[in-house]
Write a protein that holds these residues in place. Structure first.
Motif, PDB file in Angstrom:
ATOM      1  N   VAL A 160      -7.063  15.141  30.677  1.00 27.14           N
ATOM      2  CA  VAL A 160      -6.827  14.000  29.802  1.00 27.14           C
ATOM      3  C   VAL A 160      -5.416  13.975  29.227  1.00 27.14           C
ATOM      4  O   VAL A 160      -4.957  12.970  28.712  1.00 27.14           O
ATOM      5  N   PHE A 161      -4.684  15.091  29.323  1.00 25.31           N
ATOM      6  CA  PHE A 161      -3.359  15.160  28.736  1.00 25.31           C
ATOM      7  C   PHE A 161      -2.253  14.851  29.740  1.00 25.31           C
ATOM      8  O   PHE A 161      -1.075  14.952  29.424  1.00 25.31           O
ATOM      9  N   SER A 190     -11.180  22.494  28.884  1.00 25.11           N
ATOM     10  CA  SER A 190     -12.001  21.533  29.606  1.00 25.11           C
ATOM     11  C   SER A 190     -12.827  20.796  28.574  1.00 25.11           C
ATOM     12  O   SER A 190     -13.724  21.380  27.948  1.00 25.11           O
ATOM     13  N   ILE A 191     -12.527  19.543  28.362  1.00 25.69           N
ATOM     14  CA  ILE A 191     -13.208  18.780  27.322  1.00 25.69           C
ATOM     15  C   ILE A 191     -14.701  18.707  27.593  1.00 25.69           C
ATOM     16  O   ILE A 191     -15.522  18.896  26.698  1.00 25.69           O
ATOM     17  N   VAL A 234      -6.275   6.223  25.231  1.00 26.61           N
ATOM     18  CA  VAL A 234      -6.006   6.792  23.912  1.00 26.61           C
ATOM     19  C   VAL A 234      -7.061   6.393  22.893  1.00 26.61           C
ATOM     20  O   VAL A 234      -7.338   7.136  21.954  1.00 26.61           O
ATOM     21  N   ASN A 235      -7.639   5.224  23.050  1.00 22.85           N
ATOM     22  CA  ASN A 235      -8.667   4.822  22.100  1.00 22.85           C
ATOM     23  C   ASN A 235      -9.887   5.729  22.221  1.00 22.85           C
ATOM     24  O   ASN A 235     -10.644   5.925  21.273  1.00 22.85           O
ATOM     25  N   ARG A 236     -10.101   6.325  23.405  1.00 25.25           N
ATOM     26  CA  ARG A 236     -11.207   7.267  23.571  1.00 25.25           C
ATOM     27  C   ARG A 236     -10.833   8.638  23.011  1.00 25.25           C
ATOM     28  O   ARG A 236     -11.695   9.419  22.654  1.00 25.25           O
ATOM     29  N   LEU A 237      -9.545   8.957  22.970  1.00 20.45           N
ATOM     30  CA  LEU A 237      -9.123  10.237  22.418  1.00 20.45           C
ATOM     31  C   LEU A 237      -9.459  10.338  20.936  1.00 20.45           C
ATOM     32  O   LEU A 237      -9.710  11.422  20.424  1.00 20.45           O
ATOM     33  N   ASN A 255       1.275  11.260  21.414  1.00 19.40           N
ATOM     34  CA  ASN A 255       0.913  11.673  20.057  1.00 19.40           C
ATOM     35  C   ASN A 255      -0.584  11.921  19.942  1.00 19.40           C
ATOM     36  O   ASN A 255      -1.030  12.864  19.277  1.00 19.40           O
ATOM     37  N   GLN A 256      -1.371  11.042  20.569  1.00 24.00           N
ATOM     38  CA  GLN A 256      -2.819  11.217  20.531  1.00 24.00           C
ATOM     39  C   GLN A 256      -3.223  12.527  21.212  1.00 24.00           C
ATOM     40  O   GLN A 256      -4.085  13.256  20.729  1.00 24.00           O
ATOM     41  N   SER A 257      -2.603  12.830  22.344  1.00 23.44           N
ATOM     42  CA  SER A 257      -2.897  14.067  23.049  1.00 23.44           C
ATOM     43  C   SER A 257      -2.526  15.265  22.189  1.00 23.44           C
ATOM     44  O   SER A 257      -3.252  16.262  22.137  1.00 23.44           O
ATOM     45  N   ALA A 258      -1.387  15.195  21.499  1.00 23.36           N
ATOM     46  CA  ALA A 258      -0.961  16.288  20.626  1.00 23.36           C
ATOM     47  C   ALA A 258      -1.951  16.470  19.479  1.00 23.36           C
ATOM     48  O   ALA A 258      -2.270  17.597  19.082  1.00 23.36           O
ATOM     49  N   ASP A 259      -2.459  15.361  18.927  1.00 16.37           N
ATOM     50  CA  ASP A 259      -3.449  15.437  17.849  1.00 16.37           C
ATOM     51  C   ASP A 259      -4.736  16.103  18.333  1.00 16.37           C
ATOM     52  O   ASP A 259      -5.365  16.872  17.597  1.00 16.37           O
ATOM     53  N   LEU A 260      -5.124  15.794  19.568  1.00 20.63           N
ATOM     54  CA  LEU A 260      -6.336  16.396  20.127  1.00 20.63           C
ATOM     55  C   LEU A 260      -6.145  17.896  20.321  1.00 20.63           C
ATOM     56  O   LEU A 260      -7.034  18.695  20.006  1.00 20.63           O
ATOM     57  N   LEU A 261      -4.986  18.279  20.832  1.00 18.65           N
ATOM     58  CA  LEU A 261      -4.699  19.708  21.010  1.00 18.65           C
ATOM     59  C   LEU A 261      -4.668  20.432  19.661  1.00 18.65           C
ATOM     60  O   LEU A 261      -5.133  21.566  19.534  1.00 18.65           O
ATOM     61  N   ASP A 262      -4.144  19.760  18.645  1.00 18.85           N
ATOM     62  CA  ASP A 262      -4.092  20.349  17.301  1.00 18.85           C
ATOM     63  C   ASP A 262      -5.501  20.522  16.739  1.00 18.85           C
ATOM     64  O   ASP A 262      -5.817  21.554  16.129  1.00 18.85           O
ATOM     65  N   ALA A 263      -6.357  19.523  16.951  1.00 15.04           N
ATOM     66  CA  ALA A 263      -7.741  19.608  16.478  1.00 15.04           C
ATOM     67  C   ALA A 263      -8.469  20.747  17.180  1.00 15.04           C
ATOM     68  O   ALA A 263      -9.260  21.472  16.563  1.00 15.04           O
ATOM     69  N   ARG A 264      -8.192  20.916  18.473  1.00 14.19           N
ATOM     70  CA  ARG A 264      -8.840  22.002  19.214  1.00 14.19           C
ATOM     71  C   ARG A 264      -8.351  23.360  18.725  1.00 14.19           C
ATOM     72  O   ARG A 264      -9.124  24.316  18.622  1.00 14.19           O
ATOM     73  N   LYS A 265      -7.059  23.477  18.417  1.00  9.27           N
ATOM     74  CA  LYS A 265      -6.515  24.739  17.919  1.00  9.27           C
ATOM     75  C   LYS A 265      -7.167  25.126  16.593  1.00  9.27           C
ATOM     76  O   LYS A 265      -7.509  26.293  16.361  1.00  9.27           O
ATOM     77  N   LYS A 266      -7.352  24.156  15.708  1.00  6.84           N
ATOM     78  CA  LYS A 266      -8.019  24.427  14.431  1.00  6.84           C
ATOM     79  C   LYS A 266      -9.459  24.871  14.663  1.00  6.84           C
ATOM     80  O   LYS A 266      -9.977  25.759  13.979  1.00  6.84           O
TER      81      LYS A 266
END
Length: 347
Positions: free
Chosen positions: A261-262, A111-112, A273-276, A8-19
């Motif tokens: 990271v994903f 690439s983060i 995940v706490n770093r995500l 879920n955290q990875s999905a949230d990060l991908l969503d934030a990047r898409k925005k």
């Protein structure tokens, strides 16, 4: 902490990047518009002798009428007409590099570490652009160049945010192997207009953090630290941890460095995940920062457009008053790069 939470955290990060990518495209469109309209400059070389003569006449209080030759009048009008071009030559490259950073975020594979490095580059340049707007304030009224005096002052005001501590002339043809490895870039006021080292960039970031974007300095510090070869690399590369119980109930941590990271695949494992969470916040913050950047780009575009309009109006009026002095097929002193005849006709 199981893999579902990590996923879920990875999905949230991908969503934030898409925005963020959507916002990047909006900002790139504005930057491209500014570059297209202001990427051209036409500047005549300095004429120190004419400048000294002009200053002397001004201080004496005498009328310039009859003091200057026809050639000097043309040269003087060209130098005055170069004011806006000088400002463009300073500002547009900052916008170009910022645009290219945003473009790389959109076009390149995820690439983060590279994204965060681009965040840092854009923040530095936009903070300086904000510094330019602040420096221009004495020459502006309601966001536009207020008069001819303001127009003439723009290059000097711009020089407050333009400079370098690197001696480009000295090292232009030097090999890095021959340079002093302990060389410290020290500002030479005789060679550059202002001291523009690391501390000055931080100053612009601080001022923007206080005036337009609260939290920007903290975000910038995070970006700088993240792209250094330290813990940020562990987060960027990604890792999968699982706890293994061995004999005598001695628990071991099994870590697999993933390709990114994903890469969370082990049902018994958990990622950082706490770093995500901080990365999600970083992508969200930079998206907000770009909204602020849009405002700055629009304000700068307004200044340049008003300066160009005033410059052309003044130069063309002087040409019409002294038609015999200016050659129709010489380059127009307004800096458009067009011949006098066609420049006046088109404007």
């Amino acid at each position: 902490m199981g893999s579902d939470y990590a996923g879920n955290q990875s999905a949230d990060l991908l969503d934030a990047r898409k925005k963020l990518l959507d916002q990047c495209q909006k900002t790139i469109t504005l930057m491209n518009s500014l570059i297209d309209k202001n990427g051209h400059s036409f500047i005549w070389e300095k004429d120190d002798a004419l400048n000294k003569k002009t200053e002397k006449v001004h201080l004496s209080g005498r009328s310039p009428h009859g003091v200057f030759s026809q050639e000097e009048l043309v040269r003087g009008q060209r130098i005055m007409g170069s004011a806006v071009s000088k400002v463009k030559l300073a500002v547009v490259p900052w916008v170009c590099v910022s645009r290219d950073c945003l473009q790389s975020i959109i076009e390149l594979n995820l690439s983060i570490s590279r994204d965060v490095n681009d965040f840092r580059s854009v923040v530095e340049r936009v903070a300086v652009l904000q510094g330019a707007l602040k420096a221009w304030e004495p020459a502006l009224h309601n966001g536009e160049v207020k008069d001819l005096h303001g127009l003439v002052d723009l290059p000097a005001l711009t020089s407050k945010v333009l400079g370098t501590s690197f001696d480009w002339d000295k090292y232009q043809f030097s090999d890095f192997e021959d340079m002093d490895p302990k060389h410290s870039y020290v500002h030479d006021p005789d060679r550059t207009t202002s001291d523009f080292g690391r501390k000055q960039v931080l100053g612009f970031v601080d001022r923007m953090s206080k005036s337009r974007m609260v939290g920007l300095r903290a975000f910038y510090n995070f970006c700088c630290e993240f792209v250094h070869p330290n813990f940020g690399d562990m987060v960027s590369a990604g890792s999968l941890k699982s706890l293994v119980t061995t004999k005598y109930d001695h628990v071991a941590s099994h870590t697999v460095i993933a390709s990114d990271v994903f890469s969370v695949t082990n049902d018994n494992g958990f990622s950082y995940v706490n770093r995500l969470q901080i990365l999600i916040k970083a992508y969200d913050f930079f998206a907000s920062f770009l909204q602020c950047t849009d405002e700055i780009i629009e304000e700068i575009s307004k200044v340049l457009a008003s300066g160009q309009k005033m410059n052309q109006k003044n130069v063309h009026l002087n040409i019409k008053k002294s038609r015999t002095i200016f050659d129709n097929y010489d380059y127009c002193p307004c800096g458009s790069g067009k011949k006098v005849k066609f420049c006046i006709k088109n404007n």
